[in-house]
Design a protein around this motif. Structure first.
Motif, PDB file in Angstrom:
ATOM      1  N   LEU A 189      49.352   5.016  62.801  1.00 21.21           N
ATOM      2  CA  LEU A 189      48.086   4.738  62.124  1.00 21.21           C
ATOM      3  C   LEU A 189      48.211   4.847  60.619  1.00 21.21           C
ATOM      4  CD1 LEU A 189      45.693   6.627  64.486  1.00 21.21           C
ATOM      5  CD2 LEU A 189      46.224   4.205  64.402  1.00 21.21           C
ATOM      6  N   ALA A 190      49.449   4.990  60.151  1.00 25.11           N
ATOM      7  CA  ALA A 190      49.609   5.272  58.738  1.00 25.11           C
ATOM      8  C   ALA A 190      49.259   4.076  57.867  1.00 25.11           C
ATOM      9  CB  ALA A 190      51.031   5.728  58.469  1.00 25.11           C
ATOM     10  N   MET A 191      49.601   2.887  58.324  1.00 31.03           N
ATOM     11  CA  MET A 191      49.549   1.721  57.450  1.00 31.03           C
ATOM     12  C   MET A 191      48.962   0.535  58.207  1.00 31.03           C
ATOM     13  SD  MET A 191      51.189   2.027  54.440  1.00 31.03           S
ATOM     14  CE  MET A 191      50.840   3.674  53.924  1.00 31.03           C
ATOM     15  N   ILE A 192      48.477  -0.433  57.447  1.00 34.78           N
ATOM     16  CA  ILE A 192      47.956  -1.653  58.056  1.00 34.78           C
ATOM     17  C   ILE A 192      48.946  -2.776  57.756  1.00 34.78           C
ATOM     18  CG2 ILE A 192      46.022  -3.248  58.103  1.00 34.78           C
ATOM     19  CD1 ILE A 192      44.283  -0.784  57.351  1.00 34.78           C
ATOM     20  N   PRO A 193      49.691  -3.229  58.757  1.00 36.95           N
ATOM     21  CA  PRO A 193      50.867  -4.075  58.532  1.00 36.95           C
ATOM     22  C   PRO A 193      50.587  -5.382  57.789  1.00 36.95           C
ATOM     23  CG  PRO A 193      50.716  -3.404  60.837  1.00 36.95           C
ATOM     24  CD  PRO A 193      49.476  -2.933  60.171  1.00 36.95           C
TER      25      PRO A 193
ATOM     26  N   PRO B  99      38.149  14.227  60.061  1.00 40.78           N
ATOM     27  CA  PRO B  99      39.322  14.243  59.184  1.00 40.78           C
ATOM     28  C   PRO B  99      38.926  14.207  57.706  1.00 40.78           C
ATOM     29  CG  PRO B  99      39.661  12.700  60.970  1.00 40.78           C
ATOM     30  CD  PRO B  99      38.239  13.144  61.058  1.00 40.78           C
TER      31      PRO B  99
ATOM     32  N   MET C  31      40.533   6.697  58.970  1.00 39.56           N
ATOM     33  CA  MET C  31      41.299   7.900  58.619  1.00 39.56           C
ATOM     34  C   MET C  31      41.374   8.124  57.114  1.00 39.56           C
ATOM     35  SD  MET C  31      42.776   9.415  61.242  1.00 39.56           S
ATOM     36  CE  MET C  31      43.639   9.146  62.749  1.00 39.56           C
TER      37      MET C  31
ATOM     38  N   ASN D 206      43.155  -2.685  61.058  1.00 41.47           N
ATOM     39  CA  ASN D 206      43.309  -1.486  61.881  1.00 41.47           C
ATOM     40  C   ASN D 206      42.160  -0.525  61.587  1.00 41.47           C
ATOM     41  OD1 ASN D 206      44.031   0.850  63.197  1.00 41.47           O
ATOM     42  ND2 ASN D 206      46.196   0.674  62.681  1.00 41.47           N
TER      43      ASN D 206
ATOM     44  N   LEU E 180      44.113   2.261  49.691  1.00 37.50           N
ATOM     45  CA  LEU E 180      42.987   2.027  50.598  1.00 37.50           C
ATOM     46  C   LEU E 180      42.067   3.250  50.640  1.00 37.50           C
ATOM     47  CD1 LEU E 180      41.596   0.191  52.591  1.00 37.50           C
ATOM     48  CD2 LEU E 180      43.072   1.070  54.382  1.00 37.50           C
TER      49      LEU E 180
ATOM     50  N   LEU F 239      40.461  16.439  54.773  1.00 35.48           N
ATOM     51  CA  LEU F 239      41.027  15.759  53.604  1.00 35.48           C
ATOM     52  C   LEU F 239      40.431  16.330  52.320  1.00 35.48           C
ATOM     53  CD1 LEU F 239      43.094  13.470  53.625  1.00 35.48           C
ATOM     54  CD2 LEU F 239      41.227  11.858  53.345  1.00 35.48           C
TER      55      LEU F 239
ATOM     56  N   VAL G 105      40.979   2.087  63.028  1.00 35.43           N
ATOM     57  CA  VAL G 105      41.206   3.531  63.149  1.00 35.43           C
ATOM     58  C   VAL G 105      41.916   4.053  61.900  1.00 35.43           C
ATOM     59  CG1 VAL G 105      42.177   5.344  64.567  1.00 35.43           C
ATOM     60  CG2 VAL G 105      41.359   3.247  65.630  1.00 35.43           C
ATOM     61  N   ALA G 106      42.947   3.332  61.481  1.00 39.01           N
ATOM     62  CA  ALA G 106      43.668   3.730  60.272  1.00 39.01           C
ATOM     63  C   ALA G 106      42.735   3.687  59.071  1.00 39.01           C
ATOM     64  CB  ALA G 106      44.867   2.819  60.046  1.00 39.01           C
ATOM     65  N   ALA G 107      41.872   2.679  59.016  1.00 36.99           N
ATOM     66  CA  ALA G 107      40.946   2.561  57.898  1.00 36.99           C
ATOM     67  C   ALA G 107      40.006   3.756  57.852  1.00 36.99           C
ATOM     68  CB  ALA G 107      40.150   1.259  58.005  1.00 36.99           C
TER      69      ALA G 107
END
Ligand SMILES: Nc1ncnc2c1ncn2[C@@H]1O[C@H](COP(=O)(O)OP(=O)(O)OP(=O)(O)O)[C@@H](O)[C@H]1O
Ligand SMILES: [Mg+2]
Lengths: 319, 355
Positions: free
Chosen positions: A112-116, A97, B237, B231, A126, A101, B233-235
């Motif tokens: 997977l968009a955000m880390i809650p 990816p 990405m 997270n 980030l 990008l 995986v999100a990181a």
């Protein structure tokens, strides 16, 4: 068409007000006769599609149709087993990816968009944290990050009290919008959204759709995956419909009705049976309608309103 | 063709009707380390009452529990960073044992300067941390299992080798090797203050904690640590080098273990293969009491500092109060359970501004 205009690299603080500087309708990327196999499973076979600047391209299909597989190819997670992937006019072979990008192709995944548990501005920046200071004293410039985050979200109509609040305190639609805002801010030319409106209510979905319309007005290309024709139809310019790994082709919105799209999503060979079922549903609906008129009317109004708002948004942003 | 959703320069930030004022007091209560702060105050009060006239509140009393707290705290801070990144390190105790034996054997057996031993132990520790990290990120096995294996391997090799070389499991006489004086000044100096001796390890603890909290809250690496644990995986990405962050933090816990080992052997003037036994558990307990989430992605360094302080006060407090030290483990276990419950509540409130 030079490569540098169609595939500029990510350039940090592009800003969300940036407009992609190519003629509207310029082809941003294309898949040609792409196939992808997982062992004996045919996830995709001989699928072609392209994406133009300033369009929202909806990718529709039933469960297991191959939508996620297709966008994973576009976003650099998978490589096609057969066929070609072009960015601009150049064939590419992405290994991750990150590679995609770097060519301005950003993917936003629902979960997977955000880390809650992290703050909104920490999430927003980030991987691209603004820094100040020198050498070992270089630090994350949180003030700048907070100010920009607040500003960018304000522009999309999301008001936050404290940019350092956990993302988990935002609603699903807001979270999704923040992720999209982030991708645009950091210079994406192509936005790939995997079911951004799944699990969102009508109003929430409208917020996300509105932001997709804004991105289109800035001449970005948007690939939008959904199960829900009612979310896709008001906003998409073209549809590519997948069924069991194969494509029914790409359709201009003017050439197909909502009903035809629904039917193709369900699979051509079952059309007749589906037609009967739909009639049956329609009959049942009519019966229910008598009882639920107020609710139904309200829903219709909000969908119409959404359509109108989307148009206005587009006019305002591009005007 | 630009977009202007709001007039340029508009500074007015309209607040949504949905968000409401949160008082500074309430915000304070939502901080992850607040449970540990309350716990520390309660523990202090309890032992102050039980052992007021037996010296718990005297300068000497403070120095003793701060010394215990410092030796655990240095470790707990590093362990907290690693746990926030979503990993455990059970091998730290065995690295303390191995590091102290290496640092002690080299000067005593080879007759060379103590500093050679200290540096060798440092390189060894960092190497173990690196290997732990690489194995965890390459195999994707739980770090709990990987470092449990390292714990036994390192401890076993340490005991076996030491007995082979010296015929015993202890290495003494460090005060006679060249370079001991300078090492002891750095790691084990006693600072006279208010009529008591405050070991320099307390300063080390403060320095380690200050740097760690700064890194965690104010640097890019700190943002990545939260993301990697929150997270991975999100990181990945968005381009965070997840594996490198984890490996770095495993090396950091090993570094902390080395520092503790050096402090212990210079103050005891001897090394023991069993040094640091069970310290991994106390470090995790301190971090958890301090509000670090076992599942990663959440926690603070200050919390771990307070957790270590609680440990020090309990451990030394029972001695001052004349209670049998056997009870320490039970008290710590109960506090751990209470802390986990309080922290879960705090976290839910932090996420649940949508009450
Ligand atoms: N990594 C994989 N290994 C094996 N099979 C896979 C893999 N990924 C997808 N498939 C298979 O490929 C087919 C297409 O899957 P894909 O996830 O692309 O569908 P989808 O259109 O996104 O479905 P949904 O709407 O349920 O998300 C399915 O039959 C799926 O089981
Ligand atoms: Mg899918």
């Amino acid at each position: 068409m030079s490569d540098s205009t169609t595939a500029p690299v990510m350039n940090g603080h592009a800003g969300s007000e940036r407009v992609l500087d190519v003629p509207k309708g310029t082809r941003l990327l294309a898949l040609e006769n792409a196939s992808k196999y997982f062992g004996s499973v045919i996830a995709l076979e001989d699928v072609s599609m392209d994406l133009k600047a300033g369009e929202v391209h909806a990718l529709l299909g039933d469960n297991g149709a191959g939508k996620s597989t297709l966008i994973k190819i576009l976003s650099g997670v998978y490589q096609p087993d057969e066929g070609r992937y072009l960015v601009g006019d150049e064939e590419v072979h992405f290994n991750s990816p990150r590679d995609a990008l770097a060519r301005g192709i950003a993917t936003v995944y629902q979960d997977l968009a955000m880390i809650p548990l992290m703050g909104i501005s920490r999430n927003f920046f980030l991987g691209q944290e603004p820094e100040k200071g020198w050498g070992p004293f270089k630090r994350f410039d949180l003030q700048t990050a907070n100010a920009i985050t607040r500003e960018e979200l304000h522009k999309m109509g999301i008001e936050i009290r404290d940019p350092e609040h956990a993302v988990g305190t935002l609603s699903g639609g807001e979270r999704q919008s923040v992720a999209i805002a982030r991708a645009v801010y950091f210079g994406a030319n192509v936005l790939i959204l995997d079911e951004p409106t799944a699990a969102l209510g009508v109003k929430e979905a409208a917020v996300v759709l509105k932001y997709i319309a804004q991105a289109r007005a800035r001449n970005l290309g948007v690939v939008f995956i959904t199960h829900n024709v009612h979310h896709a139809y008001p906003i998409a310019d073209r549809f590519t419909i997948l069924n069991r790994g194969r494509s029914y082709g790409t359709f201009e919105k003017n050439d197909v009705s909502r009903e035809q799209v629904v039917q193709m999503m369900a699979g051509g060979e079952d059309l007749e049976r589906l037609g009967n079922e739909l009639e049956e549903f329609a009959r049942l609906d009519a019966e229910k309608h008598a009882r639920l008129t107020p609710v139904a009317a309200e829903t219709d109004v909000s969908m119409m309103q959404m359509g109108r708002e989307l148009e206005n948004e587009g006019d305002r942003v591009s005007g | 063709m630009t977009s202007e959703a709001v007039p340029a320069g508009s500074q007015s930030i309209r607040e949504t009707a949905r968000s409401r004022d949160v008082s500074p007091w309430r915000r304070l209560l939502l901080r992850p380390e607040v449970g540990a702060l309350l716990g520390a105050i309660i523990v202090w009060v309890v032992f102050a009452v039980l052992a007021w006239d037996r010296g718990f509140v005297s300068a000497r009393g403070v120095a003793t529990y701060l010394e215990v707290a410092a030796q655990l705290g240095i470790l707990a801070v590093a362990v907290a960073l690693l746990m926030i990144a979503g990993e455990f390190d059970l091998s730290v105790g065995s690295i303390i044992g191995a590091g102290s034996v290496i640092a002690a054997l080299i000067p005593t057996q080879l007759g060379i300067n103590f500093w050679w031993g200290i540096v060798t132990a440092l390189v060894f520790s960092l190497l173990i941390g690196f290997v732990n990290g690489v194995v965890v990120v390459r195999t994707a096995l739980p770090s709990f299992i990987v470092t449990l294996a390292s714990l036994f391997i390192i401890r076993g090799i340490t005991i076996g080798t030491t007995r082979l070389v010296t015929g015993r499991t202890q290495v003494g006489g460090l005060q006679n090797v060249p370079g001991f004086e300078s090492a002891a000044t750095i790691f084990a100096y006693d600072i006279p203050l208010f009529g008591a001796a405050f070991p320099v390890s307390i300063i080390w603890w403060i320095v380690v904690a200050a740097i760690s909290t700064w890194v965690l809250l104010r640097t890019q690496l700190g943002n990545w640590i939260f993301a990697v644990g929150g997270n991975p995986v999100a990181a990945r990405m968005v381009g965070v080098p997840v594996r490198r962050v984890k490996i770095l933090l495993f090396m950091n816990t090993a570094l902390a273990a080395w520092l503790v080992a050096m402090i212990e052997i210079t103050s005891a003037r001897s090394a023991d293969v069993l040094r640091g036994e069970q310290r991994e558990f106390y470090a995790i307990i301190a971090a958890v009491i301090g509000g670090v989430l076992l599942t990663g992605g959440y926690g603070t360094v200050i919390g771990a500092v307070l957790g270590a302080l609680i440990y020090g006060m309990v451990r030394q407090g029972v001695v001052f109060a004349g209670i049998d030290a056997d009870w320490v483990a039970a008290v710590l276990g109960a506090m751990l359970l209470a802390a986990v419950l309080v922290n879960r509540y705090v976290r839910q409130r932090a996420l649940g501004a949508r009450e």
